[in-house]
Design an enzyme around this catalytic site. Structure first.
Site, short mmCIF file in Angstrom:
data_model
loop_
_atom_site.label_atom_id
_atom_site.label_comp_id
_atom_site.label_asym_id
_atom_site.label_seq_id
_atom_site.Cartn_x
_atom_site.Cartn_y
_atom_site.Cartn_z
CB CYS A 103 14.97 17.87 51.30
SG CYS A 103 13.52 18.95 51.29
CB CYS A 123 15.29 22.10 49.62
SG CYS A 123 15.57 20.71 48.50
CB CYS A 125 28.78 18.05 56.80
SG CYS A 125 30.12 18.35 55.67
CB CYS A 141 11.12 21.05 47.16
SG CYS A 141 11.69 20.90 48.87
CB CYS A 163 11.85 17.30 47.35
SG CYS A 163 13.57 17.82 47.58
#
Length: 132
Positions: A96, A48, A120, A51, A99
């Site tokens: 995510c 991510c 996607c 984070c 976060c």
């Protein structure tokens, strides 16, 4: 992760590039075929951009022809959170789990021999860790 995450919108704006902020914090979408990782074949772990949590691996990436990086599954079952959205155009948002950043969407049109899912994901939401 956890305690080092920004707690205000201003802190998120400071941490992220304008494009990362637009995608991760405002649920934006990149234009197809413009993202850094759409055509990327490098091995590693996709983290991510907000984070640094591990989200996807290069082994689960495939060329969907849609213009966005596509994966058959997350790296771990609990690394992403799914949320149904829309009343007329129903789809499932991928966020995510660490976060709560917007990553993209999941669709049921992925490779059948690998589970049938297509995650996607926007390149701006990802950082490829090539050392992992």
């Amino acid at each position: 992760m956890g305690s080092d995450l920004p707690s205000t919108d201003a802190e998120w704006r400071e941490r992220l590039t304008p494009e990362q902020y637009r995608v991760l914090r405002r649920a934006g979408t990149e234009r197809p075929f413009t993202g850094t990782y759409d055509d990327c074949k490098d091995p590693g772990v996709y983290r991510c951009a907000g984070c640094h949590a591990e989200l996807f691996t290069s082994g689960d990436k495939f060329d969907s022809g849609t213009g966005w990086p596509s994966f058959v599954a997350p790296a771990a079952g609990d690394s992403v959170a799914l949320r149904r959205e829309g009343i007329i155009l129903r789809r499932t948002e991928v966020r995510c789990a660490s976060c709560d950043g917007h990553l993209g969407h999941v669709f049921p049109d992925g490779p059948r021999d690998r589970g049938g899912q297509r995650y996607c994901i926007n390149s701006a939401a990802l950082d490829l860790d090539r050392t992992a």
